[in-house]
Write a protein that holds these residues in place. Structure first.
Motif, PDB file in Angstrom:
ATOM      1  N   GLN A  19      44.588  24.633  45.276  1.00  0.00           N
ATOM      2  CA  GLN A  19      45.809  25.043  44.584  1.00  0.00           C
ATOM      3  C   GLN A  19      46.130  26.480  44.961  1.00  0.00           C
ATOM      4  OE1 GLN A  19      45.130  24.666  40.359  1.00  0.00           O
ATOM      5  NE2 GLN A  19      46.499  22.901  40.230  1.00  0.00           N
ATOM      6  N   ARG A  20      47.417  26.787  45.035  1.00  0.00           N
ATOM      7  CA  ARG A  20      47.786  28.149  45.401  1.00  0.00           C
ATOM      8  C   ARG A  20      47.990  29.002  44.146  1.00  0.00           C
ATOM      9  NH1 ARG A  20      52.012  26.256  49.997  1.00  0.00           N
ATOM     10  NH2 ARG A  20      52.553  24.811  48.351  1.00  0.00           N
ATOM     11  N   THR A  21      46.960  28.946  43.271  1.00  0.00           N
ATOM     12  CA  THR A  21      46.963  29.709  42.017  1.00  0.00           C
ATOM     13  C   THR A  21      45.587  30.345  41.832  1.00  0.00           C
ATOM     14  OG1 THR A  21      46.145  27.795  40.809  1.00  0.00           O
ATOM     15  CG2 THR A  21      48.531  28.053  40.907  1.00  0.00           C
ATOM     16  N   ILE A  22      45.391  31.024  40.709  1.00  0.00           N
ATOM     17  CA  ILE A  22      44.139  31.771  40.471  1.00  0.00           C
ATOM     18  C   ILE A  22      43.143  31.036  39.578  1.00  0.00           C
ATOM     19  CG2 ILE A  22      45.279  34.019  40.678  1.00  0.00           C
ATOM     20  CD1 ILE A  22      45.190  34.114  37.535  1.00  0.00           C
ATOM     21  N   GLN A  49      38.900  40.296  42.902  1.00  0.00           N
ATOM     22  CA  GLN A  49      39.806  39.567  43.794  1.00  0.00           C
ATOM     23  C   GLN A  49      41.005  38.999  43.030  1.00  0.00           C
ATOM     24  OE1 GLN A  49      39.832  38.293  47.570  1.00  0.00           O
ATOM     25  NE2 GLN A  49      41.717  38.651  46.439  1.00  0.00           N
ATOM     26  N   ILE A  50      40.707  38.416  41.866  1.00  0.00           N
ATOM     27  CA  ILE A  50      41.784  37.818  41.053  1.00  0.00           C
ATOM     28  C   ILE A  50      42.785  38.897  40.636  1.00  0.00           C
ATOM     29  CG2 ILE A  50      42.305  36.664  38.861  1.00  0.00           C
ATOM     30  CD1 ILE A  50      39.437  35.379  39.075  1.00  0.00           C
ATOM     31  N   VAL A  51      42.281  40.021  40.176  1.00  0.00           N
ATOM     32  CA  VAL A  51      43.162  41.106  39.737  1.00  0.00           C
ATOM     33  C   VAL A  51      44.012  41.591  40.915  1.00  0.00           C
ATOM     34  CG1 VAL A  51      43.234  43.462  38.812  1.00  0.00           C
ATOM     35  CG2 VAL A  51      41.635  41.780  37.858  1.00  0.00           C
ATOM     36  N   HIS A  52      43.398  41.657  42.090  1.00  0.00           N
ATOM     37  CA  HIS A  52      44.144  42.056  43.286  1.00  0.00           C
ATOM     38  C   HIS A  52      45.285  41.071  43.568  1.00  0.00           C
ATOM     39  CE1 HIS A  52      44.813  43.722  47.317  1.00  0.00           C
ATOM     40  NE2 HIS A  52      44.888  42.468  47.729  1.00  0.00           N
ATOM     41  N   ASP A  81      48.687  41.994  45.482  1.00  0.00           N
ATOM     42  CA  ASP A  81      49.210  41.227  46.612  1.00  0.00           C
ATOM     43  C   ASP A  81      48.796  39.754  46.522  1.00  0.00           C
ATOM     44  OD1 ASP A  81      50.133  40.261  48.956  1.00  0.00           O
ATOM     45  OD2 ASP A  81      48.800  41.417  50.256  1.00  0.00           O
ATOM     46  N   PRO A  82      49.752  38.878  46.213  1.00  0.00           N
ATOM     47  CA  PRO A  82      49.418  37.453  46.066  1.00  0.00           C
ATOM     48  C   PRO A  82      49.309  36.716  47.408  1.00  0.00           C
ATOM     49  CG  PRO A  82      51.741  37.763  45.631  1.00  0.00           C
ATOM     50  CD  PRO A  82      51.185  39.127  45.970  1.00  0.00           C
ATOM     51  N   ALA A  83      49.450  37.430  48.523  1.00  0.00           N
ATOM     52  CA  ALA A  83      49.516  36.747  49.823  1.00  0.00           C
ATOM     53  C   ALA A  83      48.308  35.817  50.044  1.00  0.00           C
ATOM     54  CB  ALA A  83      49.611  37.773  50.951  1.00  0.00           C
ATOM     55  N   GLY A  84      47.116  36.246  49.614  1.00  0.00           N
ATOM     56  CA  GLY A  84      45.904  35.455  49.826  1.00  0.00           C
ATOM     57  C   GLY A  84      45.923  34.098  49.138  1.00  0.00           C
ATOM     58  N   LEU A  85      46.831  33.904  48.192  1.00  0.00           N
ATOM     59  CA  LEU A  85      46.908  32.611  47.505  1.00  0.00           C
ATOM     60  C   LEU A  85      47.641  31.570  48.347  1.00  0.00           C
ATOM     61  CD1 LEU A  85      47.768  33.879  43.896  1.00  0.00           C
ATOM     62  CD2 LEU A  85      45.577  32.960  44.685  1.00  0.00           C
ATOM     63  N   GLY A  86      48.401  32.041  49.332  1.00  0.00           N
ATOM     64  CA  GLY A  86      49.026  31.102  50.264  1.00  0.00           C
ATOM     65  C   GLY A  86      50.371  30.557  49.845  1.00  0.00           C
TER      66      GLY A  86
END
Lengths: 402, 402
Positions: free
Chosen positions: B118-121, B153-156, B161-166
């Motif tokens: 999933q593209r969430t945290i 990582q989650i806070v980041h 920057d949410p880019a890492g979530l895809g």
């Protein structure tokens, strides 16, 4: 004989009047005169409750309007054609997320900005259907070029390389074939090949491939139709593998019947009637309250989808088409009686005589659960397509009896 | 006074017995002795109907077992601890899709291959909760290091920057804040800061930020709690903006109450009780059949989610916690009576005295719609967390009365 003729005639009248009323509903409430295209989030009385534009439903409504314009004298009207063209221009301008890539959005804002992209082929398929029909009614080649180029892209994604769809390859994901993919392609083969020898011949092999792939979804010695199988036609483990959707199987049934008719293959026709019409109907019809369940589990376990026991409009529209086509083609009176049974349930439960169009979502007992007439997945498509096809088939049956 | 004490005592007994029965259900049916971790797709009688492992539910069950082990004498048992550790090892080994990236899968095969991301945290959040609890019960720093690194990582992702979530950035997607994001982070602040001055101080500003963000979801002059608002706290257009989830607002309510208690802020507490407990309860409670609706529309239009009028187990578990916490903290007897009302409905409708655990999904009328006890979204979490927290709160209330 006279009795049969009377009943057929009564249904033709009922179906035709309902088609008029349904088309009037969409004409009145769904047109976006500012940007072109259609609002599909419509409340019970037609009020727009959300202005998002779902690309599936934009393409489907363009297609539907063109079909009606082309095949029904009473719908050969400039207002229908103009709305279809405005919808087509909206799609041409905004559907593709990042041209020249052919990937289309799933949903756009009212003015055409992309909101969501699905990593599947379906937006592109409905885009293709819309463009091919626009070419048929206007004769403008730019539409047909769009349709054929998009079709080539879709076939490439499905049969050669899905990378352009953007799905990550994960080691635990089995190579799954959802039945929707070959079904959708088969309906495009039918669409593009209509009265077009060149394209019919171009897609001849593709049509056979699609039919063979759909037939692979008959599993367990012919006892079930499964929505998802492995790419080599085996049952998949777990809920995914056991998942069944009776209305979808019935829709596949009439797509396959059209294919068998093109092929003049009565043996295939008999098999399709058995596996894709009678089997899903008998397993999927609720003996207690009537109507088709939305989802089932092949081991009769409880599905995990919350809406599994709801009665949705579209499985019933598809079942009406399937049984009437099965009867028209085979002459088996049992199929005509199933058409009557499904049509009676459908007209009683889903129609809204007060505001027009049909409710889409009933609970198991048949009570209206959602009062909306359109939404992210319900637009001007399944209901009018069913009514238009049934009117034509009933007409042809009555013609034969005269 | 004596009457109140009796009623509280009766509920403490009922809740405690139910907790024993629920924990026994998961202990008996859900452990994967071969690979570690937990099966959560369990039928009515506990039978495993799918072996997929949902990462949210793996993390939650590890967390739950550790909490019980840590806080309840009768659950301070080696078998609970061993199962939690085996679940933790499964997560450490398989949850991350492509280490060293911290992105976790949403669902894995039984032996740990990723099936979906999933593209969430949220997978990462439940991973963090599990690791922090494992550190608390074992004292092993490797768990705590995992928890703190994942939290960073989650806070980041959320604040920088949410880019890492895809998630693709699309021009038509408004910058939306789902309430779940600051809620989840606030509960992690509570989790990591428990009896840990260093981390409590590290996350002090983050906790305030989360609370302020959640409070932004109160809209229309304090008349509604909306699930999605713009990043600067405005109502969004369409269904997305009007979407309400009464059970989720109640859950946010008790997260915020804990925050207000930490802050010793009685003015904030009164506001929370008003906006996040009473408001969603009064709008969300079905006057006809009882129980909380799953979804609502702030303009009282029909929601587009098919399950909107169903009664789900977790909004009721969260409401029980919220009202008992509200009462414990404020002493307002109206909140105790709402606790009794919700608890009575919940125990009558969701419990399954025959096979243990609770049904998760009832129709509007309160009839069981899905007989499963666990699935892709229901595991060993909301029910035992509710029962454990209520038992502790009832215990404390009774202690005060003595």
């Amino acid at each position: 004989m006279e009795k049969e003729q009377e009943t057929l005639y009564a249904w033709k009248k009922r179906v035709g009047q309902e088609l008029d009323s349904v088309v009037a509903f969409w004409m009145k409430h769904s047109h976006d005169l500012e940007h072109g295209g259609f609002f599909t989030c419509l409340g019970r009385d037609g009020q727009v409750y959300d202005r998002l534009k779902y690309v599936w439903l934009q393409g489907r409504q363009v297609w539907m309007y063109c079909r009606l314009y082309r095949n029904f004298e009473r719908f050969h009207r400039t207002d229908l054609l103009d709305a279809a063209k405005a919808g087509g221009e909206f799609l041409l301008r905004y559907a593709r997320v990042a041209p020249p890539s052919k990937k289309c959005a799933f949903v756009l804002t009212q003015d055409g900005c992309p909101v969501k992209v699905q990593r599947t082929i379906f937006s592109e398929c409905f885009y293709t259907m819309a463009m091919n029909e626009l070419w048929r009614v206007t004769g403008e080649m730019r539409y047909q070029n769009e349709a054929v180029e998009m079709m080539d892209q879709i076939v490439h994604w499905v049969r050669e390389d899905p990378a352009g769809l953007g799905r990550p390859q994960l080691s635990g994901t089995p190579a799954t074939e959802p039945m929707a993919v070959p079904m959708m392609l088969l309906s495009l083969v039918e669409q593009l090949g209509e009265a077009d020898k060149e394209l019919a011949s171009k897609y001849l092999e593709l049509g056979d491939w699609c039919a063979q792939r759909i037939l692979q979804h008959v599993q367990r010695d012919g006892q079930v139709v499964l929505e998802n199988v492995s790419e080599d036609g085996k049952e998949l483990p777990g809920c995914l593998g056991r998942h069944q959707n009776p209305g979808h199987a019935l829709e596949a049934g009439w797509f396959l019947l059209q294919h068998a008719i093109r092929k003049s293959d009565p043996k295939l026709r008999a098999y399709i009637i058995d596996k894709f019409l009678l089997l899903p109907f008998h397993s999927g019809w609720d003996p207690e309250h009537g109507g088709l369940f939305y989802f089932q589990d092949a081991d009769d376990l409880c599905p995990t989808q919350l809406e599994w026991d709801m009665k949705l409009w579209w499985p019933h529209s598809e079942a009406m088409i399937a049984f009437l086509m099965g009867y028209s083609d085979s002459g088996d009176p049992a199929l005509l009686h199933l058409f009557y049974q499904v049509a009676e349930y459908t007209f009683c439960q889903f129609r809204d005589p007060e505001f027009g169009e049909w409710f889409g979502y009933l609970n198991r007992e048949g009570k209206v659960a959602l009062t909306i007439k359109g939404g992210p997945f319900k637009g001007c498509f399944h209901v009018p397509r069913c009514l238009a096809m049934c009117e034509q088939m009933l007409d042809a049956l009555l013609g034969r009896l005269e």
